[in-house]
Design a protein around this motif. Sequence first.
Motif, PDB file in Angstrom:
ATOM      1  N   LYS A  16       0.831  -1.197   0.000  1.00 13.08           N
ATOM      2  CA  LYS A  16       0.000   0.000   0.000  1.00 13.08           C
ATOM      3  C   LYS A  16       0.865   1.247   0.000  1.00 13.08           C
ATOM      4  CE  LYS A  16      -3.820  -2.339   0.477  1.00 13.08           C
ATOM      5  NZ  LYS A  16      -4.820  -2.413  -0.560  1.00 13.08           N
ATOM      6  N   ALA A  95      -8.176  12.259   2.377  1.00 13.30           N
ATOM      7  CA  ALA A  95      -7.873  11.256   1.351  1.00 13.30           C
ATOM      8  C   ALA A  95      -6.503  10.626   1.599  1.00 13.30           C
ATOM      9  CB  ALA A  95      -7.925  11.891  -0.031  1.00 13.30           C
ATOM     10  N   GLN A  96      -5.521  11.435   1.999  1.00 14.74           N
ATOM     11  CA  GLN A  96      -4.198  10.894   2.307  1.00 14.74           C
ATOM     12  C   GLN A  96      -4.264   9.902   3.469  1.00 14.74           C
ATOM     13  OE1 GLN A  96      -0.636  13.411   2.342  1.00 14.74           O
ATOM     14  NE2 GLN A  96      -1.966  15.141   1.847  1.00 14.74           N
ATOM     15  N   LEU A  99      -5.802   6.671   2.423  1.00 16.52           N
ATOM     16  CA  LEU A  99      -4.854   5.922   1.610  1.00 16.52           C
ATOM     17  C   LEU A  99      -3.801   5.252   2.482  1.00 16.52           C
ATOM     18  CD1 LEU A  99      -4.040   5.250  -1.305  1.00 16.52           C
ATOM     19  CD2 LEU A  99      -2.639   7.320  -1.302  1.00 16.52           C
ATOM     20  N   ASP A 104      -8.409   2.086   0.054  1.00  6.73           N
ATOM     21  CA  ASP A 104      -8.126   2.642  -1.270  1.00  6.73           C
ATOM     22  C   ASP A 104      -9.357   3.237  -1.945  1.00  6.73           C
ATOM     23  OD1 ASP A 104      -5.519   1.801  -0.930  1.00  6.73           O
ATOM     24  OD2 ASP A 104      -5.879  -0.145  -1.877  1.00  6.73           O
ATOM     25  N   ALA A 107     -10.415   6.366  -0.334  1.00  3.72           N
ATOM     26  CA  ALA A 107      -9.429   7.403  -0.635  1.00  3.72           C
ATOM     27  C   ALA A 107      -9.684   8.016  -2.010  1.00  3.72           C
ATOM     28  CB  ALA A 107      -8.018   6.817  -0.570  1.00  3.72           C
ATOM     29  N   VAL A 108     -10.035   7.182  -2.975  1.00  6.07           N
ATOM     30  CA  VAL A 108     -10.370   7.703  -4.308  1.00  6.07           C
ATOM     31  C   VAL A 108     -11.576   8.629  -4.230  1.00  6.07           C
ATOM     32  CG1 VAL A 108     -11.233   7.054  -6.595  1.00  6.07           C
ATOM     33  CG2 VAL A 108      -9.355   5.782  -5.579  1.00  6.07           C
ATOM     34  N   THR A 128      -2.871  13.247  -5.059  1.00  7.61           N
ATOM     35  CA  THR A 128      -3.438  12.273  -4.131  1.00  7.61           C
ATOM     36  C   THR A 128      -4.460  11.380  -4.831  1.00  7.61           C
ATOM     37  OG1 THR A 128      -3.122  13.796  -2.281  1.00  7.61           O
ATOM     38  CG2 THR A 128      -4.688  12.005  -1.952  1.00  7.61           C
ATOM     39  N   SER A 132      -4.205   7.301  -5.168  1.00  9.84           N
ATOM     40  CA  SER A 132      -5.312   6.438  -4.741  1.00  9.84           C
ATOM     41  C   SER A 132      -5.759   5.538  -5.890  1.00  9.84           C
ATOM     42  CB  SER A 132      -6.490   7.298  -4.258  1.00  9.84           C
ATOM     43  OG  SER A 132      -6.091   8.166  -3.211  1.00  9.84           O
ATOM     44  N   GLN A 133      -5.857   6.088  -7.075  1.00  7.03           N
ATOM     45  CA  GLN A 133      -6.243   5.291  -8.240  1.00  7.03           C
ATOM     46  C   GLN A 133      -5.204   4.226  -8.540  1.00  7.03           C
ATOM     47  OE1 GLN A 133      -6.617   8.658 -10.854  1.00  7.03           O
ATOM     48  NE2 GLN A 133      -8.849   8.731 -10.685  1.00  7.03           N
ATOM     49  N   ASN A 135      -3.203   2.717  -6.401  1.00 13.28           N
ATOM     50  CA  ASN A 135      -3.337   1.653  -5.403  1.00 13.28           C
ATOM     51  C   ASN A 135      -4.562   0.789  -5.647  1.00 13.28           C
ATOM     52  OD1 ASN A 135      -1.137   1.626  -3.719  1.00 13.28           O
ATOM     53  ND2 ASN A 135      -2.338   1.925  -1.872  1.00 13.28           N
TER      54      ASN A 135
END
Length: 262
Positions: A16, A95-96, A99, A104, A107-108, A128, A132-133, A135
């Motif tokens: 991750k 979002a960070q 993640l 995931d 986060a996206v 960011t 996320s995308q 991951n």
Amino acid sequence: MWKKSVKARPSVRTPKIAAVFLDADDSEGDGDSGECVRHGQSRSPAPGDAESRSAQLRDEGQDHAVAARFSAAIRCWDAALRLTPRDSGIQELKAQALLAAGHDFRAVQAAALAVEYSGEKCAYSYQTLGRSQLNLGEVELAVGSFERALALEPTLSEVALVDLPEARQLRDALRVALKRQAVAERQRRKEEEEEEDEEEPQQQQQQSRQLSAPPSKRRRQGRWHDVAACRATVTELEQEASAPGVGTTAGRDVRGGGDGDG
């Protein structure tokens, strides 16, 4: 303002991505409670000042994130977003944290909202979002997000030197893998068709041999389609009909239809 530092990058899904949360102005510790609301007593803003309270919660969330208490950080930022719902900076921080915590998909979603709230003009939100995308395995989308981040901020060295090159490398590798998979699938289908073509003449030959055989050998298998079996059954029925008492009983039932009083 937060500064991002990049650790070892993943190959699509593993390991991750974990962003490092840093704040040059933060020097106080939070303890181990993990509850952002307990710090409001010492830094409480004026009543009704939503923006000041939101900024306080944002700072408290950063303290938790630095200590890798991502759940507590997310709770602080959720509370801050209830006060200032369209704050793109807080949304990007959330979002960070999602993640880094391994969430995931969430986060996206959070990063996409950060992009929307910023009017699609924040390079860090796109960065960011791209991570996320990546991951989540959406390599093509990640490449697009990183390219957009560089278009907005050409001097963003993390994206230019790390994020975008890796995403493009993964995209190219994925394309090669998909192409090889398609070639293997076509080869498999071709081999199956060739096997079917080889089996068809054999089936036709077998059917021809069956049709050319004598009628006695082409009898349908089964008791009532076997002539000898049918004859044996008829003989059995005739013997049963001629047995003592059978004919008399049957005749009385058919002819008399009564008790014989007439």
